[in-house]
Design a protein around this motif. Structure first.
Motif, PDB file in Angstrom:
ATOM      1  N   HIS A 193       0.843  -1.201   0.000  1.00 24.10           N
ATOM      2  CA  HIS A 193       0.000   0.000   0.000  1.00 24.10           C
ATOM      3  C   HIS A 193       0.874   1.246   0.000  1.00 24.10           C
ATOM      4  CE1 HIS A 193      -3.058   2.926   1.064  1.00 24.10           C
ATOM      5  NE2 HIS A 193      -3.961   1.994   0.788  1.00 24.10           N
ATOM      6  N   GLU A 194       0.569   2.182  -0.891  1.00 20.56           N
ATOM      7  CA  GLU A 194       1.411   3.379  -1.051  1.00 20.56           C
ATOM      8  C   GLU A 194       1.438   4.266   0.190  1.00 20.56           C
ATOM      9  OE1 GLU A 194      -1.365   6.649  -3.202  1.00 20.56           O
ATOM     10  OE2 GLU A 194      -0.893   4.883  -4.411  1.00 20.56           O
ATOM     11  N   ASP A 195       0.419   4.196   1.033  1.00 18.05           N
ATOM     12  CA  ASP A 195       0.354   5.044   2.224  1.00 18.05           C
ATOM     13  C   ASP A 195       0.846   4.353   3.489  1.00 18.05           C
ATOM     14  OD1 ASP A 195      -0.712   7.174   0.798  1.00 18.05           O
ATOM     15  OD2 ASP A 195      -2.764   6.450   1.051  1.00 18.05           O
ATOM     16  N   ARG A 196       1.357   3.151   3.372  1.00 21.05           N
ATOM     17  CA  ARG A 196       1.842   2.413   4.541  1.00 21.05           C
ATOM     18  C   ARG A 196       3.008   3.182   5.177  1.00 21.05           C
ATOM     19  NH1 ARG A 196       5.467  -1.665   6.276  1.00 21.05           N
ATOM     20  NH2 ARG A 196       4.423  -3.276   7.482  1.00 21.05           N
ATOM     21  N   PRO A 197       2.873   3.532   6.473  1.00 21.67           N
ATOM     22  CA  PRO A 197       3.965   4.262   7.133  1.00 21.67           C
ATOM     23  C   PRO A 197       5.260   3.443   7.145  1.00 21.67           C
ATOM     24  CG  PRO A 197       1.972   4.272   8.488  1.00 21.67           C
ATOM     25  CD  PRO A 197       1.727   3.310   7.363  1.00 21.67           C
ATOM     26  N   ASP A 198       6.388   4.113   6.965  1.00 28.46           N
ATOM     27  CA  ASP A 198       7.691   3.434   6.926  1.00 28.46           C
ATOM     28  C   ASP A 198       8.014   2.702   8.221  1.00 28.46           C
ATOM     29  OD1 ASP A 198       8.168   4.281   4.343  1.00 28.46           O
ATOM     30  OD2 ASP A 198       9.229   6.100   4.976  1.00 28.46           O
ATOM     31  N   TRP A 199       7.523   3.213   9.344  1.00 23.31           N
ATOM     32  CA  TRP A 199       7.879   2.628  10.627  1.00 23.31           C
ATOM     33  C   TRP A 199       7.110   1.342  10.929  1.00 23.31           C
ATOM     34  CZ3 TRP A 199       3.519   2.316  13.466  1.00 23.31           C
ATOM     35  CH2 TRP A 199       2.519   3.260  13.249  1.00 23.31           C
ATOM     36  N   MET A 200       6.020   1.082  10.190  1.00 26.24           N
ATOM     37  CA  MET A 200       5.228  -0.131  10.470  1.00 26.24           C
ATOM     38  C   MET A 200       6.078  -1.375  10.256  1.00 26.24           C
ATOM     39  SD  MET A 200       1.329   0.303   9.195  1.00 26.24           S
ATOM     40  CE  MET A 200       0.944  -1.397   9.579  1.00 26.24           C
ATOM     41  N   GLY A 201       6.003  -2.272  11.192  1.00 28.09           N
ATOM     42  CA  GLY A 201       6.767  -3.514  11.114  1.00 28.09           C
ATOM     43  C   GLY A 201       8.163  -3.390  11.683  1.00 28.09           C
ATOM     44  N   HIS A 202       8.559  -2.171  12.062  1.00 34.00           N
ATOM     45  CA  HIS A 202       9.905  -1.966  12.598  1.00 34.00           C
ATOM     46  C   HIS A 202       9.891  -1.550  14.066  1.00 34.00           C
ATOM     47  CE1 HIS A 202      11.476  -2.322   8.560  1.00 34.00           C
ATOM     48  NE2 HIS A 202      10.609  -1.418   8.153  1.00 34.00           N
ATOM     49  N   ILE A 203       8.712  -1.302  14.621  1.00 30.31           N
ATOM     50  CA  ILE A 203       8.619  -0.873  16.018  1.00 30.31           C
ATOM     51  C   ILE A 203       8.499  -2.106  16.895  1.00 30.31           C
ATOM     52  CG2 ILE A 203       7.175   0.305  17.711  1.00 30.31           C
ATOM     53  CD1 ILE A 203       6.610   2.418  15.719  1.00 30.31           C
ATOM     54  N   THR A 204       9.373  -2.181  17.889  1.00 29.56           N
ATOM     55  CA  THR A 204       9.329  -3.285  18.845  1.00 29.56           C
ATOM     56  C   THR A 204       8.508  -2.861  20.059  1.00 29.56           C
ATOM     57  OG1 THR A 204      11.307  -2.548  20.026  1.00 29.56           O
ATOM     58  CG2 THR A 204      11.644  -4.019  18.120  1.00 29.56           C
ATOM     59  N   PHE A 205       8.252  -3.799  20.942  1.00 23.70           N
ATOM     60  CA  PHE A 205       7.533  -3.487  22.173  1.00 23.70           C
ATOM     61  C   PHE A 205       8.315  -2.460  22.984  1.00 23.70           C
ATOM     62  CE2 PHE A 205       6.301  -4.592  26.626  1.00 23.70           C
ATOM     63  CZ  PHE A 205       5.010  -4.110  26.539  1.00 23.70           C
ATOM     64  N   SER A 206       9.624  -2.582  22.984  1.00 19.61           N
ATOM     65  CA  SER A 206      10.476  -1.628  23.691  1.00 19.61           C
ATOM     66  C   SER A 206      10.344  -0.231  23.074  1.00 19.61           C
ATOM     67  CB  SER A 206      11.923  -2.113  23.631  1.00 19.61           C
ATOM     68  OG  SER A 206      12.756  -1.249  24.341  1.00 19.61           O
ATOM     69  N   ASP A 207      10.345  -0.160  21.745  1.00 17.48           N
ATOM     70  CA  ASP A 207      10.159   1.125  21.063  1.00 17.48           C
ATOM     71  C   ASP A 207       8.809   1.744  21.437  1.00 17.48           C
ATOM     72  OD1 ASP A 207      12.570   0.754  19.680  1.00 17.48           O
ATOM     73  OD2 ASP A 207      11.552  -0.179  17.972  1.00 17.48           O
ATOM     74  N   LEU A 208       7.797   0.895  21.527  1.00 16.82           N
ATOM     75  CA  LEU A 208       6.461   1.355  21.873  1.00 16.82           C
ATOM     76  C   LEU A 208       6.445   1.982  23.263  1.00 16.82           C
ATOM     77  CD1 LEU A 208       3.920   1.206  20.169  1.00 16.82           C
ATOM     78  CD2 LEU A 208       3.345  -0.933  21.290  1.00 16.82           C
ATOM     79  N   LYS A 209       7.118   1.339  24.216  1.00 17.72           N
ATOM     80  CA  LYS A 209       7.184   1.890  25.581  1.00 17.72           C
ATOM     81  C   LYS A 209       7.884   3.240  25.583  1.00 17.72           C
ATOM     82  CE  LYS A 209       9.211  -1.579  27.459  1.00 17.72           C
ATOM     83  NZ  LYS A 209       9.870  -2.516  28.362  1.00 17.72           N
ATOM     84  N   ILE A 210       8.976   3.370  24.838  1.00 14.62           N
ATOM     85  CA  ILE A 210       9.720   4.629  24.783  1.00 14.62           C
ATOM     86  C   ILE A 210       8.864   5.714  24.131  1.00 14.62           C
ATOM     87  CG2 ILE A 210      11.743   5.782  23.786  1.00 14.62           C
ATOM     88  CD1 ILE A 210      12.424   3.938  26.141  1.00 14.62           C
ATOM     89  N   LYS A 211       8.143   5.380  23.057  1.00 16.39           N
ATOM     90  CA  LYS A 211       7.273   6.361  22.398  1.00 16.39           C
ATOM     91  C   LYS A 211       6.156   6.804  23.344  1.00 16.39           C
ATOM     92  CE  LYS A 211       8.122   5.126  17.610  1.00 16.39           C
ATOM     93  NZ  LYS A 211       9.156   6.111  17.509  1.00 16.39           N
ATOM     94  N   LEU A 212       5.594   5.865  24.081  1.00 17.92           N
ATOM     95  CA  LEU A 212       4.550   6.196  25.053  1.00 17.92           C
ATOM     96  C   LEU A 212       5.091   7.165  26.096  1.00 17.92           C
ATOM     97  CD1 LEU A 212       1.754   5.783  26.345  1.00 17.92           C
ATOM     98  CD2 LEU A 212       2.707   3.805  27.527  1.00 17.92           C
ATOM     99  N   MET A 213       6.258   6.850  26.636  1.00 17.24           N
ATOM    100  CA  MET A 213       6.845   7.711  27.663  1.00 17.24           C
ATOM    101  C   MET A 213       7.203   9.077  27.085  1.00 17.24           C
ATOM    102  SD  MET A 213       7.172   7.238  30.774  1.00 17.24           S
ATOM    103  CE  MET A 213       7.363   8.641  31.822  1.00 17.24           C
ATOM    104  N   GLY A 214       7.733   9.106  25.870  1.00 12.68           N
ATOM    105  CA  GLY A 214       8.063  10.379  25.235  1.00 12.68           C
ATOM    106  C   GLY A 214       6.830  11.243  25.030  1.00 12.68           C
ATOM    107  N   THR A 215       5.732  10.620  24.641  1.00 15.69           N
ATOM    108  CA  THR A 215       4.490  11.365  24.437  1.00 15.69           C
ATOM    109  C   THR A 215       3.959  11.901  25.763  1.00 15.69           C
ATOM    110  OG1 THR A 215       3.977  10.027  22.503  1.00 15.69           O
ATOM    111  CG2 THR A 215       2.149  11.226  23.504  1.00 15.69           C
TER     112      THR A 215
END
Length: 187
Positions: free
Chosen positions: A94-116
């Protein structure tokens, strides 16, 4: 006995689908955030056009930014969480698929949550300072303490994540020593 084990493991593996309704609930929450954003914007626009004071405009825009940041976070959690815990999304082409999809780990998710959370807390603190005449000193102190707590927690999350990542790299290097290399002839 092996059939029972296989059936049990298949059942446990299939249980991941029980998370799907949670992600659907977050999608509905995203729609509710959109309604909130539109409602706030529609209420805000006439005030600006009528000559609202700069401080009120800044505070309202910061409130809208808060809503956008939470919406972005919800979207990241829905996409990444679904792919990490439930199933891969079959939209690679899909042309609109974000580049980060499939590359974020659970650890990345926790860091993004905390950063937000830290960013939202910072915006709330900024709104307090813009409106400082109407806020009592005790409330300012509590907001500062809360923000600093979030900042320190975020830094600790990042440090723990980096330490964990370094530990895994050392383990991989150690394991690499014992793997046969393609360049070396086998005996």
């Amino acid at each position: 006995m092996k059939r029972i084990e296989n059936a049990l493991e298949s059942g446990i593996f299939a249980s991941r689908w029980m998370l799907a309704p949670f992600y659907l609930g977050l999608v509905v929450s995203l729609a509710l955030l959109l309604v909130t954003f539109v409602r706030e914007f529609v209420k805000f626009a006439p005030e600006v056009l009528a000559g609202a004071e700069t401080g009120k405009v800044i505070v309202t825009v910061l409130s809208l930014v808060d809503i956008v940041m939470v919406a972005n976070l919800v979207l990241i959690i829905v996409f990444a969480g679904y792919e990490i815990f439930v199933s891969k999304m079959h939209i690679k082409d899909h042309e609109d698929r974000p580049d980060w999809m499939g590359h974020i780990t659970f650890s990345d998710l926790k860091i993004k949550l905390m950063g937000t959370i830290v960013a939202i807390s910072g915006i709330e603190l900024l709104k307090t300072f813009v409106n400082i005449k109407n806020v009592n000193q005790e409330e300012i102190i509590w907001r500062l303490v809360l923000h600093l707590t979030f900042v320190v927690s975020g830094v600790l999350f990042a440090v723990m994540d980096r330490m964990s990542d370094s530990h895994h790299k050392v383990e991989e290097l150690e394991a690499e020593k014992y793997r046969p290399h393609k360049d070396t002839p086998s005996s």
